[in-house]
Write a protein that holds these residues in place. Sequence first.
Motif: not given
Length: 396
Positions: A133-144
Amino acid sequence: MSARILLNPAREKSLLRRHPWVFSKAIQKVIGKPMNGETIDIYDSRGNWIAKGAWSPNSQIRVRVWSFDQEESIDREFFLRRISQAQATRIKPISDGGLTGYRLIAGESDYLPGITIDVYNNIISCQLLSSGAEFHRFTIIDVLKELYPDYAIYDRSDVDVRKKEGLELHKGWLHNELDSTETEIIEHGLSIKVDVEKGHKTGFYLDQRDSRVAAGRYAKDKSILNCFSYTGTFSLHCANAGARSVDNVDVSQTALDLAKQNHQLNNLDDGRVCFIKEDVFKLLRQYREQGKTYDMIILDPPKFAESKAQLKGACRGYKDINLLAMQLLNPGGILLTFSCSGLMEASLFQKIVADAALDAGREGKIIERLQQAADHPIALCYPEGYYLKGLICQVD
């Protein structure tokens, strides 16, 4: 070729049943030098591909599976698809309950290991608890940001479990910063204040929503003791349903102050409800000595067992509070009792409550079973997702 692991012989069985965890002892060999959180491929001992997941070299759970589809890439579209699917499955409970607060992502049960995302009115509160989850932090936040452009996003990745993943703790605004971390949600017609910065978990206990409604069904004309009351939401439903009196007990004055505000917000601060700052175990013993009794008692304690080593002590704690509560109940009284410890199996919890009744010299029967609300689903392949157990008992 991406980094990969080979499993020890016969250690692929749980993965073939789609369980999303690979423990360190299951791994025979690591090929390549994957970074913390990087996506790797998982092969059985004969070299057959099984799944792809996030590498976590500091945790006993060495890999958390993202996908069992070899063609699926773990990229922006993957997270967009999974989060959109999770939102779609929650449309009915949101509509049925008139909810403005709900769990959007429940980790492994929404096939996104280590990710918890809750919605509180105009704020999305996130916990990224695993290396992947941390590795993809910026992707996850960008999707939100794309899916919920008008919402503020707050990070509650301040949980100690991140240390087991070799991660630092994070807390603070990520998007659309607001002047306050407080907001209000609506739950079955009642307004509740939530503070995403200071509140427990991501800000509030959304998982007990159905249990609070259930408490209201039994509350009319009853004297009620609400133990471990936190911000008083069980009390809100009981008072709203016509309880004669509700005593809220919690060790935190901050929580009790917010509980009082919640009652005022709903015009339920009318003299029937009181707020007591005290240790529950100590107060229950005091009330027993005084001969004080109630028609209904609610026991919603914090998690007593964080590990298997703590389970024995947790059993003693659950038995103690249930025994004391039963000694304070009037004949025919109602006990709502809960365990949010994932390690506490439902059958063991029932046995503990039964033993408590025996030692209290009372007869009891289960009239309802409760569990976490529908926005906290339990994937069939992930039984660990079933963590909240509740019993409504009539005690004679």
